[in-house]
Structures are given as C-alpha cells and as structure tokens.
Design a protein around this motif. Structure first.
Motif, PDB file in Angstrom:
ATOM      1  N   LEU A   1       0.824  -1.207   0.000  1.00 20.34           N
ATOM      2  CA  LEU A   1       0.000   0.000   0.000  1.00 20.34           C
ATOM      3  C   LEU A   1       0.860   1.260   0.000  1.00 20.34           C
ATOM      4  CD1 LEU A   1      -2.796  -1.251   2.364  1.00 20.34           C
ATOM      5  CD2 LEU A   1      -3.163  -0.289   0.085  1.00 20.34           C
ATOM      6  N   LYS A   2       0.331   2.278  -0.674  1.00 21.41           N
ATOM      7  CA  LYS A   2       1.002   3.565  -0.798  1.00 21.41           C
ATOM      8  C   LYS A   2       0.102   4.646  -0.216  1.00 21.41           C
ATOM      9  CE  LYS A   2       2.880   2.056  -5.254  1.00 21.41           C
ATOM     10  NZ  LYS A   2       2.965   2.368  -6.713  1.00 21.41           N
ATOM     11  N   PRO A   3       0.691   5.769   0.193  1.00 20.89           N
ATOM     12  CA  PRO A   3      -0.145   6.863   0.716  1.00 20.89           C
ATOM     13  C   PRO A   3      -1.230   7.296  -0.271  1.00 20.89           C
ATOM     14  CG  PRO A   3       2.130   7.248   1.283  1.00 20.89           C
ATOM     15  CD  PRO A   3       2.119   6.047   0.374  1.00 20.89           C
ATOM     16  N   GLU A   4      -0.944   7.205  -1.558  1.00 19.75           N
ATOM     17  CA  GLU A   4      -1.937   7.614  -2.558  1.00 19.75           C
ATOM     18  C   GLU A   4      -3.103   6.630  -2.671  1.00 19.75           C
ATOM     19  OE1 GLU A   4       1.383   7.352  -2.963  1.00 19.75           O
ATOM     20  OE2 GLU A   4       1.878   6.600  -4.985  1.00 19.75           O
ATOM     21  N   ASP A   5      -3.036   5.506  -1.979  1.00 27.46           N
ATOM     22  CA  ASP A   5      -4.174   4.591  -1.932  1.00 27.46           C
ATOM     23  C   ASP A   5      -5.199   5.015  -0.875  1.00 27.46           C
ATOM     24  OD1 ASP A   5      -1.853   1.901  -2.374  1.00 27.46           O
ATOM     25  OD2 ASP A   5      -3.206   2.736  -3.896  1.00 27.46           O
ATOM     26  N   THR A   6      -4.865   6.029  -0.103  1.00 21.68           N
ATOM     27  CA  THR A   6      -5.780   6.522   0.919  1.00 21.68           C
ATOM     28  C   THR A   6      -7.064   7.033   0.284  1.00 21.68           C
ATOM     29  OG1 THR A   6      -4.003   7.102   2.450  1.00 21.68           O
ATOM     30  CG2 THR A   6      -6.111   8.258   2.711  1.00 21.68           C
ATOM     31  N   ALA A   7      -8.198   6.505   0.748  1.00 22.45           N
ATOM     32  CA  ALA A   7      -9.495   6.872   0.177  1.00 22.45           C
ATOM     33  C   ALA A   7     -10.588   6.118   0.935  1.00 22.45           C
ATOM     34  CB  ALA A   7      -9.567   6.503  -1.303  1.00 22.45           C
TER      35      ALA A   7
ATOM     36  N   GLN B   1     -22.404   1.663 -14.616  1.00 25.07           N
ATOM     37  CA  GLN B   1     -22.849   0.294 -14.848  1.00 25.07           C
ATOM     38  C   GLN B   1     -23.359  -0.374 -13.575  1.00 25.07           C
ATOM     39  OE1 GLN B   1     -18.898  -0.608 -16.896  1.00 25.07           O
ATOM     40  NE2 GLN B   1     -20.270  -1.913 -18.076  1.00 25.07           N
ATOM     41  N   TYR B   2     -23.002   0.182 -12.441  1.00 23.86           N
ATOM     42  CA  TYR B   2     -23.281  -0.469 -11.165  1.00 23.86           C
ATOM     43  C   TYR B   2     -24.562   0.062 -10.540  1.00 23.86           C
ATOM     44  CZ  TYR B   2     -18.818  -2.768 -11.491  1.00 23.86           C
ATOM     45  OH  TYR B   2     -17.791  -3.561 -11.914  1.00 23.86           O
ATOM     46  N   THR B   3     -25.380  -0.870 -10.078  1.00 21.43           N
ATOM     47  CA  THR B   3     -26.710  -0.539  -9.559  1.00 21.43           C
ATOM     48  C   THR B   3     -26.723  -0.362  -8.045  1.00 21.43           C
ATOM     49  OG1 THR B   3     -27.629  -1.915 -11.329  1.00 21.43           O
ATOM     50  CG2 THR B   3     -29.114  -1.300  -9.523  1.00 21.43           C
ATOM     51  N   TYR B   4     -26.001  -1.237  -7.364  1.00 14.61           N
ATOM     52  CA  TYR B   4     -26.046  -1.253  -5.906  1.00 14.61           C
ATOM     53  C   TYR B   4     -24.684  -0.866  -5.342  1.00 14.61           C
ATOM     54  CZ  TYR B   4     -30.209  -3.924  -6.976  1.00 14.61           C
ATOM     55  OH  TYR B   4     -31.421  -4.330  -7.475  1.00 14.61           O
ATOM     56  N   TRP B   5     -24.715  -0.093  -4.267  1.00 16.25           N
ATOM     57  CA  TRP B   5     -23.491   0.416  -3.646  1.00 16.25           C
ATOM     58  C   TRP B   5     -23.539   0.237  -2.142  1.00 16.25           C
ATOM     59  CZ3 TRP B   5     -19.416   2.618  -6.375  1.00 16.25           C
ATOM     60  CH2 TRP B   5     -19.653   2.826  -7.746  1.00 16.25           C
ATOM     61  N   GLY B   6     -22.368  -0.034  -1.568  1.00 17.63           N
ATOM     62  CA  GLY B   6     -22.237  -0.035  -0.125  1.00 17.63           C
ATOM     63  C   GLY B   6     -21.974   1.371   0.383  1.00 17.63           C
ATOM     64  N   GLN B   7     -21.805   1.496   1.690  1.00 15.13           N
ATOM     65  CA  GLN B   7     -21.612   2.809   2.289  1.00 15.13           C
ATOM     66  C   GLN B   7     -20.142   3.187   2.402  1.00 15.13           C
ATOM     67  OE1 GLN B   7     -23.943   2.747   5.953  1.00 15.13           O
ATOM     68  NE2 GLN B   7     -25.682   3.585   4.848  1.00 15.13           N
ATOM     69  N   GLY B   8     -19.256   2.274   2.114  1.00 13.05           N
ATOM     70  CA  GLY B   8     -17.838   2.599   2.072  1.00 13.05           C
ATOM     71  C   GLY B   8     -17.098   2.299   3.360  1.00 13.05           C
ATOM     72  N   THR B   9     -15.794   2.101   3.214  1.00 15.66           N
ATOM     73  CA  THR B   9     -14.910   1.892   4.356  1.00 15.66           C
ATOM     74  C   THR B   9     -13.632   2.687   4.127  1.00 15.66           C
ATOM     75  OG1 THR B   9     -13.843   0.214   5.752  1.00 15.66           O
ATOM     76  CG2 THR B   9     -13.883  -0.226   3.386  1.00 15.66           C
ATOM     77  N   GLN B  10     -13.172   3.366   5.157  1.00  9.01           N
ATOM     78  CA  GLN B  10     -12.011   4.244   5.022  1.00  9.01           C
ATOM     79  C   GLN B  10     -10.710   3.444   5.082  1.00  9.01           C
ATOM     80  OE1 GLN B  10     -11.769   7.817   4.708  1.00  9.01           O
ATOM     81  NE2 GLN B  10      -9.619   7.288   4.351  1.00  9.01           N
ATOM     82  N   VAL B  11      -9.835   3.721   4.142  1.00  7.72           N
ATOM     83  CA  VAL B  11      -8.476   3.175   4.146  1.00  7.72           C
ATOM     84  C   VAL B  11      -7.514   4.341   4.197  1.00  7.72           C
ATOM     85  CG1 VAL B  11      -6.741   1.931   2.818  1.00  7.72           C
ATOM     86  CG2 VAL B  11      -9.095   1.078   2.909  1.00  7.72           C
ATOM     87  N   THR B  12      -6.638   4.335   5.190  1.00  7.02           N
ATOM     88  CA  THR B  12      -5.649   5.396   5.341  1.00  7.02           C
ATOM     89  C   THR B  12      -4.261   4.771   5.387  1.00  7.02           C
ATOM     90  OG1 THR B  12      -7.214   6.760   6.575  1.00  7.02           O
ATOM     91  CG2 THR B  12      -4.889   7.350   6.722  1.00  7.02           C
ATOM     92  N   VAL B  13      -3.390   5.214   4.494  1.00  9.59           N
ATOM     93  CA  VAL B  13      -2.025   4.702   4.422  1.00  9.59           C
ATOM     94  C   VAL B  13      -1.086   5.831   4.810  1.00  9.59           C
ATOM     95  CG1 VAL B  13      -0.304   3.556   2.998  1.00  9.59           C
ATOM     96  CG2 VAL B  13      -2.745   3.171   2.561  1.00  9.59           C
ATOM     97  N   SER B  14      -0.356   5.624   5.877  1.00  5.96           N
ATOM     98  CA  SER B  14       0.570   6.656   6.357  1.00  5.96           C
ATOM     99  C   SER B  14       1.957   6.439   5.761  1.00  5.96           C
ATOM    100  CB  SER B  14       0.641   6.625   7.880  1.00  5.96           C
ATOM    101  OG  SER B  14       1.160   5.387   8.324  1.00  5.96           O
ATOM    102  N   SER B  15       2.654   7.540   5.561  1.00  4.03           N
ATOM    103  CA  SER B  15       3.995   7.462   4.962  1.00  4.03           C
ATOM    104  C   SER B  15       5.077   7.300   6.013  1.00  4.03           C
ATOM    105  CB  SER B  15       4.264   8.707   4.124  1.00  4.03           C
ATOM    106  OG  SER B  15       4.133   9.861   4.925  1.00  4.03           O
TER     107      SER B  15
END
Length: 126
Positions: free
Chosen positions: A86-92, A112-126
């Motif tokens: 993982l890289k810091p730029e993968d933070t999202a 194209q996508y019909t259904y979506w989740g609410q998301g999960t935070q990923v934070t990559v520190s340098s």
C-alpha cells in the motif's frame, strides 16, 4: 434489491497490507458482477477492481495492477479486495458495488453499477 456492507478498512503504514470484504445480502449474489471503487474527498469516485459473476474474469486499474487482488466466494456471498504494498496515494474511502450480469467481463464504469455499499475508510501513512 442487494445490500452491500464493506469492512476491513483502517490505518496502515506504507508497504503494508489490508483485506477489504464486501458482504452481500438479498438476491442471488452469484449472478452479479462486483467492483471496488475509491474516492478521495473532493474528487471523483474511481474504479479500482472488478470481478465477473463466476470469477472467470477480473479487471484492475493501472494504479493497482500487481498490488491488489479481487476475489469472491459465492457460497459466503462475499467479495474480497486484498491490498498489498500500500502507498499513501491509496488513501481513500473504498466502495463495493454490484450489478446483475452474467457476461464475460465485469464493468469498470460507475454508471454500470446498480447497488453500492456505504464505504470503508483506508488510510495509508507514509
């Protein structure tokens, strides 16, 4: 209706790994293509990876090719995103999405996508 719930996000140092999970409920999940997208605040939601209904085909964004692996277990109604190096730029915020499809290749466009989740935070520190 398909309900999607992401989990597995968190804080990790650069070079580390995380595995995200997307648990589905509702209709027959095995007939759905599933994708992962990510979004940084103030920017568009970008494609990361996708997998076809039967795991026959996968697609990746160039930025994650060779580092991320998408897989699915249709018995458990779950799709995984293994993220290595993982890289810091993968933070999202990472979102799981699905749409009904039994064609060979999964889609890479948000529309194209019909259904979506609410998301999960990923934070990559340098």
């Amino acid at each position: 209706q398909v309900q999607l719930v992401e989990s597995g996000g968190g804080l990790v140092q650069a070079g580390g790994s995380l595995r995200l999970s997307c648990a589905a409920s509702g209709r027959t999940f095995s007939n759905y293509a599933v994708g992962w997208f990510r979004q940084v605040t103030g920017k568009e939601r970008d494609f990361v990876a996708a997998i076809s209904w039967n795991s026959g085909r996968t697609r990746y964004a160039d930025s994650v090719e060779g580092r991320f692996t998408i897989s699915r277990d249709n018995v458990k109604n779950t799709v995984y995103l293994q993220m290595n190096s993982l890289k810091p730029e993968d933070t999202a915020v990472y979102y799981c999405a699905a749409y009904s499809s039994t064609i060979l290749y999964p889609g890479t466009y948000r529309s194209q996508y019909t259904y979506w989740g609410q998301g999960t935070q990923v934070t990559v520190s340098s």
